[in-house]
Every structure is written in C-alpha cells, then in structure tokens.
Design an enzyme around this catalytic site. Structure first.
Site, PDB file in Angstrom:
ATOM      1  CG  ASP A 185      -6.786  -1.334 -18.301  1.00 33.86           C
ATOM      2  OD1 ASP A 185      -5.715  -1.945 -18.444  1.00 33.86           O
ATOM      3  OD2 ASP A 185      -7.437  -0.861 -19.263  1.00 33.86           O
ATOM      4  CE  LYS A 189      -4.757  -0.042 -21.459  1.00 29.12           C
ATOM      5  NZ  LYS A 189      -6.087  -0.444 -21.973  1.00 29.12           N
TER       6      LYS A 189
END
Lengths: 321, 321
Positions: A185, A189
């Site tokens: 994740d 980003k």
C-alpha cells in the site's frame, strides 16, 4: 445531482437519486432497489449521457483494479474522475500514462487528493510548488495510517503481533493485516507522489523492505505474525538505545524510491504525530534546509469522503458549465 | 513584464525593465537610474495604465503601512495586489474590510500567501478547507521565525538575552529584537489567519502576553533584555521538570485569540520543528481529533520571494487575459 450509484453487488439509476435511499438500497442490500444488471462498469458512463448535468463526474471510492482500468477511458470521454482508489495512478506506468495523457488532452480532470493521505493536501501542495517554479528534490513520509498507528503505539513492552491484532480489531488494518505489513500500500502511495513530483517510476523500481520479511523463517498465516515479535523487539531496543524511534518510511531521493523500517531521531522531521497520522516532508529548491511538512489523519471514512468532495467541488467550480 | 520598480528612495519606470538593472539602480543607489519623483505612491498605478499588460499586478514587499493603505485603492481600480506586507490585512478591521470588499467586488485578486509563514501554504489550505465545506474551529501556531529559533535553541544553559543577541547578529530578528519579543508581529499573523478562517477579530481583541513584560522591572533598552534572563530561566526549568518545552504560541479558539509563552508536551502537535520553522495546527469539523499540521521555514528572503511569485503566477494563470 446524483444520477447513478453502484457497488459490486448492484446499482441504482435515476434522474435525481436521494443519497439516503441509495445508502439503504446498496449498503443494506435491499434487493428491490439495487439492480445487478446496472453494475456493469461499461454502462456507468451512459448514466451521464444525454441532457445530463453540465459537469459529468464519476467518483470512485472502490479498491478495485477493474474500476481503475476505466479511469482513462472515462477521462477520454470528457468525464471527470474523482478517486480514492490508488490503483489508477499507483500501479503500472502504462495505466498512469493513459490517465495522464487523457488529462493532458484537456477534456476532463482527475481528482486524486484522496489516493494518498485520505485527502490531506499532499498532491495539491506538491503540484502548487511546481506551478510556482520550484523543483522537488526528495520526499519522505509516513504514508500508512495503520503502520503509523502501530509504530506510535509499539513500546517494546507487548509483542508486536498482539498490537497488530489490536489494530485489526480497532479496524485500522485491512481484514488481513499482512497486506499492511507487506508495504504494498505504501509502495503505491510513494509511486503516486513521485509521479506527481515529476519522477515517473515504474512499480518495480520501488525497493520495498516488507515487514513480513523480518519473519524470515517463512512460517505462514498467524504463525507469521508471531515470528515478527522477536526481530521487532530487537529493532525497537536498538533504536531506543540510540534515542531514536521506529517508523515505516517511504522515500523518494535522487530519482529512486524505497520503502521500509527506519530509525528516526527525535529531531527528525518525520518523528512525531499521533494516532493514524500521516506525515510527509518535502525538500525542494525552495525548501532545501528545512522541509515543508504536512501532517494529519491519513485514514478514515470521514477524511477520505471529504477529500473526494473537495476534488468534486473544485472541478465543478473551475470548469465551464 | 516589469514596468515600474521602486523603494522608499526612488523608482524606475520603463516599457520593459530589466530586473538586474533595477537591482543595481535601486539597491546600489545608482542615482542616474533612480528617480525620486516617481516614488510617489499615488502614481504607481499610472505605470500600469494605458496599453499595458493584460494582468496588472502590484507586488508589495515593503513593511510600510503607507503602502498597505493603498492596497484597497489599487484593488478597486482592478489592479491585483500581491503582498508580503502584513499591514494590509493584519492591522485594523477597517483596512482589512476595505481590502475584502474590494476583492468581493471581483475586479482584482489579493495574493497574501507571503504575509504569514513566508509563503508556507497556510492561508491557501485554510481557504481550501472552507471551500470544501469544512468549518475551522481553532488554530494554534508558532508564527514567528525569530521566536521559533530562540525557543529551538534556548536550553537554559546560557542567558536568554545572550541568545537574543546571537539571533540578532545572525539576522533572524528585527534590528531592534524587542519588536520580535513584543509579540506584535505574531498578533498581526494570527489576525490574518483568524480573519481568513471566518473570525473577523479587531486588532485589540487579541490578548498578547509580551515577552518584554516578563522583564517587569521596567528597565529600558539593553538592560531590558537582561532583565528577561532570570524569569525565562525560571520558566524553562519549570517546563523541563514537567517534561515540556517552551514555545511562543498564537491561538484562535472559540472566536477569541491570544498570543504568549506556553509549555508544550513532547507529544503536542506544535512541539518539534527546527531553525526558524513556523508550524501551524488547524482543527476543523474534518480534522477534529488530530489536527492538520503544516510546518516549514517561516522566514527568509528566498521563501518570501517564492511566496510572492506563486501568488503572482496563480493570478496571471487564473484570470482572463
């Protein structure tokens, strides 16, 4: 006005949908209102066709790669896309370029505030700096609300795996917390931030030191989490002895990106914050000695919804009727 | 293109001025280039009249109330004003309202990024939050670069007055450091932020606990600075004993504002930062538990100039030719 709303189980369509009814129909699964045949993604744009509203905006609050694959397609058709889903510009270069190219052709805008930091003004400020002639040199940040919470609370007293289960019970992690611990994740980003800062990295160009790899004996499932306890305690002790704290940090520097566990001195720009706070430091021509730092809650339904709303309003206000 | 440049001693005017020549003429005091008669403020707008550029922008990088008094007048004439001078919207309500009213009439825009935090994106983010439907509840911040430096360096070991002289020698303070210590500069900045956040406070509604008042024996000049040493050491000891640090904090809360010395726990959102960093925490409907925090260098010619340039570019790009 709202003309179409859908999730993976069904969709509703109308001239003027009422949000409260949509919520009942879709979330509470009331079958007479939700029509599964409408959930077909290829038909979503149809709802916005014809004598519809002047600003055609699709809001993607899914975590679905299938939906993200439509972003460029919708933009090409002149439909604005506002998204919290990182899979559009945080995965393959190809998909990001398709979105970027569609936006560059100027038919529609892409609202991506909610993809990093749940609507914290990160992407907007990075773009504003560049619009003013600044050049971004590096970015470093705590970009995961769940990992921020874990390292804001881990004090070496209780096993790390216990804290992970506590975070899971509190709803701060994905249903399988190993998805958070993997760093995937965070990789998405930092890719989104790097690409916005003018460094078009491919996904596999981010070096990710997964926390799961600390449990190097390869035990599976729940055993895997417990295997983290000893190596994490060791790292915590070593950091504490040096007067430092631990953080799971994403960095972009010299055109390269990496993600992993780091020791932070008490005076480090990324030391601090509480709860699920994200915190990002940006060094540029202008901010060369001390960085520009932006911090705030980086996870949660409220702030994510607010980020989506901000982008939709900004698009509605700044594009011609 | 640059058509007029002036300081308090003279001015230059031309169809297309060269910045390097302007610098030589005005700053190095080369008299054949600088014409004192042009420095008359009432004539500045004339330079932008006629078949001039489409975007007429006056940039005020002075600290002059006389110039700030012209802001509303220029805006009324449709001339955009970009300013680092806090005296326009950070002093009387009357002057701020005149500027606000002129902007509301829509003829010209007011670029005020550089008035607080030397171009840190504070005002812009406060306005962005409100544009997205958020309501600001309170603001707290370290808003003075010189006072930030003093409290980032004061360790109780050396007399506070010595550190003040060191800051003065390094150019971090006003020529008379008592102007920084008085809190008047911080009062203006919290007024600007409060007014932007929708709380139109009058200047005398900000309660200011001046550091100079700590030297309560009323000794004058340099003696006044030394009179600070004992009370400051006492406050530092008390804060340290409680595990806290000292900061000169401006607050807006429940519609009231105050400025003064505070103790900050290590976990406080305003604890941290280095050098001359400003740091501002914003609590709102959206950021209710943990605030949105923006931090970075809040003083210096480079960042101030960049803030002015940002605003000028934003105005040029977003207004019709």
């Amino acid at each position: 006005m709202l003309v179409h709303a859908g999730n993976s189980r069904g969709a509703m369509r109308g001239e003027r949908l009422c949000p409260a009814e949509v919520k009942r129909g879709l979330l509470d699964g009331n079958p007479w209102q939700a029509d599964p045949s409408l959930a077909n993604l290829s038909g979503v744009a149809d709802a916005l066709a014809g004598n519809g509203p002047a600003h055609r905006i699709i809001i993607d609050a899914t975590a679905s790669g299938e939906v993200a694959d439509y972003h460029a397609h919708w933009l090409e058709q002149g439909i604005h896309v506002v998204t919290a889903c990182k899979l559009g510009s945080g995965t393959t270069l190809e998909r990001w370029r398709a979105i970027n190219d569609a936006v560059a052709r100027g038919n529609a805008r892409y609202g991506d505030s909610a993809t990093v930091g749940a609507g914290l003004p990160l992407l907007r400020n990075i773009r504003d700096l560049q619009a003013g002639g600044d050049t971004i040199h590096s970015i470093a940040g705590v970009l995961s609300g769940s990992l921020a919470w874990l390292f804001n609370h881990y004090d070496g007293q209780q096993p790390f795996s216990q804290l992970v289960l506590q975070a899971k019970d509190a709803g701060y992690t994905e249903p399988d917390p190993r998805e958070d611990l993997s760093g995937d994740d965070v990789r998405r980003k930092i890719l989104i931030l790097a690409r916005a800062a003018g460094v078009p990295l491919a996904s596999d160009e981010v070096a990710v030191d997964s926390l799961l790899e600390l449990a190097a004996d390869g035990a599976s499932a729940d055993a895997g989490l417990e295997a983290l306890d000893a190596p994490m305690a060791e790292r915590f002790e070593a950091a504490s002895a040096a007067g430092a704290q631990l953080g799971f940090i994403a960095r972009l520097q010299d055109g390269r990106a990496r993600v992993g566990l780091e020791r932070l001195d008490a005076t480090h720009p990324l030391a601090g914050g509480a709860g699920t706070d994200n915190r990002v430091a940006i060094w540029s021509d202008r901010y060369c000695d001390q960085p520009l730092v932006i911090q705030g809650p980086g996870a949660g339904a409220g702030v994510t919804a607010a980020g989506l709303l901000d982008d939709a309003l900004r698009i509605a206000r700044s594009t011609p009727d």
